[in-house]
Design a protein around this motif. Structure first.
Motif, PDB file in Angstrom:
ATOM      1  N   GLY A 194     111.120  43.432  78.127  1.00  0.00           N
ATOM      2  CA  GLY A 194     110.590  41.920  77.361  1.00  0.00           C
ATOM      3  C   GLY A 194     109.099  42.275  77.572  1.00  0.00           C
ATOM      4  O   GLY A 194     108.191  41.892  76.380  1.00  0.00           O
ATOM      5  N   TYR A 195     108.477  42.207  79.198  1.00  0.00           N
ATOM      6  CA  TYR A 195     107.433  41.995  78.760  1.00  0.00           C
ATOM      7  C   TYR A 195     106.602  42.587  78.709  1.00  0.00           C
ATOM      8  O   TYR A 195     105.480  42.471  77.731  1.00  0.00           O
ATOM      9  CB  TYR A 195     106.757  41.588  80.720  1.00  0.00           C
ATOM     10  CG  TYR A 195     107.513  40.671  81.496  1.00  0.00           C
ATOM     11  CD1 TYR A 195     106.153  39.655  81.161  1.00  0.00           C
ATOM     12  CD2 TYR A 195     108.079  40.835  82.276  1.00  0.00           C
ATOM     13  CE1 TYR A 195     106.185  38.656  82.611  1.00  0.00           C
ATOM     14  CE2 TYR A 195     108.338  39.935  82.985  1.00  0.00           C
ATOM     15  CZ  TYR A 195     107.185  38.002  82.789  1.00  0.00           C
ATOM     16  OH  TYR A 195     107.236  37.088  83.720  1.00  0.00           O
ATOM     17  N   THR A 196     106.596  44.170  78.477  1.00  0.00           N
ATOM     18  CA  THR A 196     106.103  45.681  78.166  1.00  0.00           C
ATOM     19  C   THR A 196     105.859  45.555  77.028  1.00  0.00           C
ATOM     20  O   THR A 196     104.581  45.368  76.090  1.00  0.00           O
ATOM     21  CB  THR A 196     106.732  46.922  78.565  1.00  0.00           C
ATOM     22  OG1 THR A 196     105.908  47.041  80.309  1.00  0.00           O
ATOM     23  CG2 THR A 196     106.628  47.505  78.254  1.00  0.00           C
ATOM     24  N   MET A 197     107.150  45.280  76.309  1.00  0.00           N
ATOM     25  CA  MET A 197     106.924  45.330  74.060  1.00  0.00           C
ATOM     26  C   MET A 197     106.182  44.129  74.226  1.00  0.00           C
ATOM     27  O   MET A 197     105.514  44.485  72.841  1.00  0.00           O
ATOM     28  CB  MET A 197     108.293  45.238  74.179  1.00  0.00           C
ATOM     29  CG  MET A 197     109.417  45.862  74.121  1.00  0.00           C
ATOM     30  SD  MET A 197     111.018  45.969  73.891  1.00  0.00           S
ATOM     31  CE  MET A 197     110.655  45.562  72.387  1.00  0.00           C
ATOM     32  N   VAL A 198     106.495  42.777  74.387  1.00  0.00           N
ATOM     33  CA  VAL A 198     105.676  41.517  74.580  1.00  0.00           C
ATOM     34  C   VAL A 198     103.970  42.124  75.278  1.00  0.00           C
ATOM     35  O   VAL A 198     102.837  41.170  73.796  1.00  0.00           O
ATOM     36  CB  VAL A 198     105.983  40.280  75.286  1.00  0.00           C
ATOM     37  CG1 VAL A 198     105.140  39.463  74.407  1.00  0.00           C
ATOM     38  CG2 VAL A 198     106.723  40.218  74.420  1.00  0.00           C
ATOM     39  N   TYR A 199     103.771  43.021  76.025  1.00  0.00           N
ATOM     40  CA  TYR A 199     102.070  42.465  76.286  1.00  0.00           C
ATOM     41  C   TYR A 199     101.306  44.222  75.194  1.00  0.00           C
ATOM     42  O   TYR A 199      99.900  43.653  74.965  1.00  0.00           O
ATOM     43  CB  TYR A 199     102.305  43.240  77.922  1.00  0.00           C
ATOM     44  CG  TYR A 199     101.024  43.558  78.510  1.00  0.00           C
ATOM     45  CD1 TYR A 199     100.256  42.260  78.663  1.00  0.00           C
ATOM     46  CD2 TYR A 199     100.222  44.884  77.934  1.00  0.00           C
ATOM     47  CE1 TYR A 199      98.725  42.941  79.007  1.00  0.00           C
ATOM     48  CE2 TYR A 199      98.843  44.911  78.026  1.00  0.00           C
ATOM     49  CZ  TYR A 199      97.819  43.628  78.833  1.00  0.00           C
ATOM     50  OH  TYR A 199      97.112  43.923  79.569  1.00  0.00           O
ATOM     51  N   GLY A 200     102.774  44.340  74.842  1.00  0.00           N
ATOM     52  CA  GLY A 200     101.720  45.852  74.538  1.00  0.00           C
ATOM     53  C   GLY A 200     101.680  45.463  73.228  1.00  0.00           C
ATOM     54  O   GLY A 200     100.454  45.962  72.407  1.00  0.00           O
ATOM     55  N   ILE A 201     102.473  44.677  72.398  1.00  0.00           N
ATOM     56  CA  ILE A 201     102.207  44.399  70.519  1.00  0.00           C
ATOM     57  C   ILE A 201     100.660  43.236  70.554  1.00  0.00           C
ATOM     58  O   ILE A 201     100.303  43.140  70.356  1.00  0.00           O
ATOM     59  CB  ILE A 201     103.097  43.848  70.350  1.00  0.00           C
ATOM     60  CG1 ILE A 201     103.098  44.397  69.029  1.00  0.00           C
ATOM     61  CG2 ILE A 201     103.626  43.004  70.286  1.00  0.00           C
ATOM     62  CD1 ILE A 201     104.786  45.086  68.139  1.00  0.00           C
ATOM     63  N   ALA A 202     100.872  42.007  71.101  1.00  0.00           N
ATOM     64  CA  ALA A 202     100.480  40.219  71.195  1.00  0.00           C
ATOM     65  C   ALA A 202      99.506  40.527  72.501  1.00  0.00           C
ATOM     66  O   ALA A 202      98.631  39.875  72.304  1.00  0.00           O
ATOM     67  CB  ALA A 202     100.864  39.720  71.320  1.00  0.00           C
ATOM     68  N   LYS A 203      99.445  41.513  73.350  1.00  0.00           N
ATOM     69  CA  LYS A 203      98.514  41.054  74.606  1.00  0.00           C
ATOM     70  C   LYS A 203      97.905  40.530  75.258  1.00  0.00           C
ATOM     71  O   LYS A 203      97.299  39.428  75.624  1.00  0.00           O
ATOM     72  CB  LYS A 203      96.533  41.556  73.718  1.00  0.00           C
ATOM     73  CG  LYS A 203      96.491  43.016  73.342  1.00  0.00           C
ATOM     74  CD  LYS A 203      97.032  44.106  73.943  1.00  0.00           C
ATOM     75  CE  LYS A 203      96.491  45.723  73.531  1.00  0.00           C
ATOM     76  NZ  LYS A 203      97.698  46.261  72.956  1.00  0.00           N
ATOM     77  N   MET A 204      99.568  40.157  75.690  1.00  0.00           N
ATOM     78  CA  MET A 204     100.110  38.711  75.972  1.00  0.00           C
ATOM     79  C   MET A 204     100.558  38.772  77.645  1.00  0.00           C
ATOM     80  O   MET A 204     101.410  39.104  77.147  1.00  0.00           O
ATOM     81  CB  MET A 204     100.114  37.429  75.559  1.00  0.00           C
ATOM     82  CG  MET A 204     101.483  37.608  75.300  1.00  0.00           C
ATOM     83  SD  MET A 204     101.833  35.737  74.271  1.00  0.00           S
ATOM     84  CE  MET A 204     102.318  35.203  75.720  1.00  0.00           C
ATOM     85  N   LEU A 205      99.864  37.773  78.636  1.00  0.00           N
ATOM     86  CA  LEU A 205     101.412  37.683  79.219  1.00  0.00           C
ATOM     87  C   LEU A 205     102.751  37.036  79.566  1.00  0.00           C
ATOM     88  O   LEU A 205     102.073  35.809  79.471  1.00  0.00           O
ATOM     89  CB  LEU A 205     101.302  37.735  80.986  1.00  0.00           C
ATOM     90  CG  LEU A 205     100.235  38.966  81.310  1.00  0.00           C
ATOM     91  CD1 LEU A 205      99.164  38.114  82.700  1.00  0.00           C
ATOM     92  CD2 LEU A 205     100.533  39.864  81.398  1.00  0.00           C
ATOM     93  N   ASN A 206     103.668  37.270  79.077  1.00  0.00           N
ATOM     94  CA  ASN A 206     104.471  36.088  78.518  1.00  0.00           C
ATOM     95  C   ASN A 206     105.418  35.508  79.632  1.00  0.00           C
ATOM     96  O   ASN A 206     106.687  36.449  80.087  1.00  0.00           O
ATOM     97  CB  ASN A 206     106.066  36.312  77.815  1.00  0.00           C
ATOM     98  CG  ASN A 206     106.877  35.577  77.188  1.00  0.00           C
ATOM     99  OD1 ASN A 206     106.420  34.407  77.166  1.00  0.00           O
ATOM    100  ND2 ASN A 206     107.803  35.830  76.114  1.00  0.00           N
ATOM    101  N   PHE A 207     104.932  34.654  80.790  1.00  0.00           N
ATOM    102  CA  PHE A 207     105.189  34.162  81.769  1.00  0.00           C
ATOM    103  C   PHE A 207     106.282  33.379  81.220  1.00  0.00           C
ATOM    104  O   PHE A 207     107.159  32.884  82.924  1.00  0.00           O
ATOM    105  CB  PHE A 207     104.652  33.615  82.632  1.00  0.00           C
ATOM    106  CG  PHE A 207     102.990  33.752  83.602  1.00  0.00           C
ATOM    107  CD1 PHE A 207     103.896  34.460  84.186  1.00  0.00           C
ATOM    108  CD2 PHE A 207     102.240  34.201  83.127  1.00  0.00           C
ATOM    109  CE1 PHE A 207     103.495  35.523  85.714  1.00  0.00           C
ATOM    110  CE2 PHE A 207     101.863  35.008  84.470  1.00  0.00           C
ATOM    111  CZ  PHE A 207     102.396  35.909  85.848  1.00  0.00           C
ATOM    112  N   ALA A 208     107.374  32.664  80.682  1.00  0.00           N
ATOM    113  CA  ALA A 208     108.155  32.368  80.372  1.00  0.00           C
ATOM    114  C   ALA A 208     109.344  33.157  79.973  1.00  0.00           C
ATOM    115  O   ALA A 208     110.430  32.957  79.447  1.00  0.00           O
ATOM    116  CB  ALA A 208     107.708  31.235  78.760  1.00  0.00           C
TER     117      ALA A 208
END
Lengths: 359, 295
Positions: B24-38
């Motif tokens: 989940g972290y990796t995909m979101v980071y890869g695509i939105a360039k954000m760390l989704n801490f939630a």
């Protein structure tokens, strides 16, 4: 580009805000208008402000994301408290003892900042962030597992339990593992806190204006260009990072001399705290010192102000935080704000009235 | 030797959960360039949804699990729409990071308000018996088997999805260059929503597996595994799916062995020290791409 004179004026305003708040708080206390709870928050506010301003040096001025700031605070808090415990009977004049504790906390935290910064500052962006987070967690976990005692032979350290310290009869245990350090003399008070804020501000604001500060900001704005004109990147990065760590250490000493039991949990020195400091910085505006001060003060007060909401208070806190972030940073909302700002409305009003006059 | 193998299996199983969360972290980071801490807290919400369904409402487990996955997926999309999308064009990626932390506080305190601070005992949803080998010396719990299988299925499924399907290719394109992707007619916002949906759905599964193996459930259950999974994602090279798998499993093994042989308090310290060493040697993680710097 601001000229030097306006920048100086800007700094004066910042000092002024701190001093005026101090005076107002003192007047309220002496008039008996401030509740006991609120008085208890005065030193924590100073701690938050120093932490926010010092993290702003790393995040805003150096331009590197650090998620381990609370780790440096932890170092300062522990070393300061250990020093005070050791010197409790030797130096009885508490301001001098506290001053020395502050010095030790700052030096130790700054030294660790230097040690950690040396390998770590080679990394960039989110990788640097995760490594600083890892260092923060390591410091917190070690502090949590540490036992330390003192007797006439000197200091004893153990990672197991207080029995394995092998203390002499007269020895005392200072750090009791996860129970932390208890009954540190309460040497800190609001006046000292405010003085420390002013010193922190003085250091950072002068750094920003100096040649070194400009070099640091040049690295932030364009690392490669800065390197090509001969700025020593490692030196300046390390300088900013360890200075920021040392100031966090000071905040830690202030913190540890204001509470009766010092424990290293996620909320006091762990990643939650590091994140909270980052929230102050980002909410106040990255690189904006005055913003950090105001955001830190407001967010430290907010849970107390929202106390009447009882159970819902932290939920409301979260919603307020999200809303403030959206309001402050969303491009659409910024555009809307500019359209409907007071200045704009006044101008519109003027225009319509002047048109009427022409008719 | 036998106990070592047992610890190793437990480590791989724990690591598989980390790997699923790390996805989940990796995909979101890869695509939105954000760390989704939630993200860690989405796991917690998923677990509470199952707990609510099975223990409080008496629903059949399968239904409760489906409900939890749907809830998390919808929640992921909603969070992205309300809290992250308005900030996507903003100046600094830090701003979104802080908003994500706000969302994390929000979810934790919402759960605290609804379910209270008491630790809930999560009944395992996996009806599989413990397998025993070598005369009972080596045992693999049913939870461990299901966890490892789930992890493998999810990894293969996700890799196939990204390689073979159109939405998957769109995700790759958006992570490569948002502007160019938009010019090619890809719905960027939709693709990012899809990424959040998949990541949050996986978080629900991870919550189920995590709480089946470690049954204590509180509003803060998700936060530490979330951090660990984030570390795993960085460890393997953030943005890379096989990296998340390797990072997660390695992290799980180190943590379990450290707990068993060195000290339970120091296990996390060892995990973080290994992470630091890896990043100092390979600054973009084990499988991370090396970025060329342009002047």
């Amino acid at each position: 580009m601001k000229s030097k004179i306006t920048k100086g004026k800007d700094n004066l305003i910042t000092y002024g805000i701190v001093l005026i708040s101090y005076v107002i708080a003192q007047i309220l206390i002496s008039a008996g208008q401030m509740s006991y709870l609120l008085q208890g928050l005065l030193v924590p506010i100073c701690v938050s402000v120093i932490l926010a301003v010092s993290l702003n040096l790393t995040v805003g001025i150096l331009g590197e994301l650090s998620l381990g700031h609370a780790g440096f605070m932890c170092l300062g808090a522990y070393f300061g408290a250990i020093f005070t415990h050791c010197m409790k009977d030797i130096i009885t004049f508490s301001p001098l003892r506290f001053f020395l504790a502050l010095l030790i906390g700052a030096v130790v935290a700054g030294f660790f900042g230097f040690l950690i910064g040396m390998p770590v500052l080679r990394l960039r962006g989110d990788y640097l962030a995760i490594v600083t987070l890892a260092f923060g967690e390591i410091i917190k976990n070690v502090a949590n597992a540490l036992y330390l005692g003192i007797d006439r032979n000197g200091l004893h350290i153990s990672l197991k339990d207080s029995l394995s310290l092998n203390l002499e009869e007269d020895g005392t245990v200072i750090i009791k593992g996860a129970q932390g350090i208890i009954s540190t003399p309460r040497d800190a008070n609001f006046t000292i806190g405010v003085i420390l804020i002013l010193i922190t501000l003085f250091i950072i604001m002068n750094l920003v204006k100096s040649r070194d500060g400009r070099a640091i900001m040049a690295i932030r704005d364009n690392r490669i260009a800065a390197e090509s004109i001969g700025i020593n990147i490692t030196k300046y990065k390390l300088m900013a990072f360890s200075l920021s760590a040392a100031l966090a250490g000071i905040a830690g000493v202030l913190y540890s001399h204001n509470i009766s039991s010092l424990v290293a949990t996620t909320n006091t020195f762990g990643y939650n705290m590091s994140i909270l400091i980052l929230v102050y910085v980002v909410l106040g505006g990255i690189g904006n010192i005055r913003g950090s001060i105001i955001a830190a003060a407001i967010l430290t007060l907010l849970p107390e102000v929202l106390r009447f909401l009882d159970e819902q208070r932290m939920l409301i806190y979260a919603i307020v935080l999200i809303a403030m972030m959206l309001f402050r940073w969303s491009p659409q909302i910024i555009a809307w704000r500019e359209q409907h700002s007071l200045k704009n409305l006044l101008q519109k009003f003027k225009k319509t009235t002047s048109k009427k006059e022409v008719r | 030797m036998m106990s070592f193998l047992n610890h190793l299996i437990r480590g791989i199983s724990l690591g598989s959960v980390y790997a699923i969360i790390a996805l989940g972290y990796t995909m979101v980071y890869g695509i939105a360039k954000m760390l989704n801490f939630a993200h860690g807290d989405v796991i917690m919400v998923g677990s509470f949804a199952i707990y609510w369904g099975v223990s409080m409402q008496g629903l059949p487990p399968v239904l409760a699990i489906l409900l939890s996955i749907v809830l998390c997926t919808v929640m992921g999309i909603t969070i992205e729409f309300i809290a992250y999308r308005p900030l996507r064009q903003s100046a600094s990626s830090l701003v979104v990071l802080i908003t994500a932390i706000g969302v994390s506080y929000f979810l934790q305190n919402l759960a605290l308000l609804i379910f209270g601070a008491n630790t809930k005992t999560f009944t395992s949803m996996i009806p599989l018996e413990t397998l025993r080998f070598a005369g009972g010396d080596i045992s693999i719990s049913g939870e461990a088997i299901v966890t490892m299988l789930c992890c493998l299925i999810i990894m293969t499924g996700l890799t196939l999805f990204i390689r073979k399907t159109k939405p998957g290719q769109a995700m790759l394109a958006v992570s490569e260059d948002k502007g160019a992707a938009q010019l090619m007619g890809i719905n960027v916002n939709g693709t990012i929503s899809l990424t959040f949906a998949i990541g949050s759905g996986l978080a629900a599964i991870a919550g189920l597996l995590l709480c089946s193996a470690y049954p204590a459930l509180t509003p803060y259950t998700g936060s530490m595994p979330g951090i660990k999974a984030f570390v795993a994602a960085v460890f393997g090279g953030i943005g890379s799916i096989p990296g998340a798998l390797i990072g997660g499993v390695v992290l799980g093994i180190i943590e379990t062995l450290g707990k068993a042989y060195i000290s339970s308090q120091m296990a996390d310290v060892i995990v973080f020290i290994v992470l630091i060493i890896v990043l100092l040697v390979k600054p973009t993680g084990l499988l991370g791409r090396k970025l060329q710097e342009k002047v």
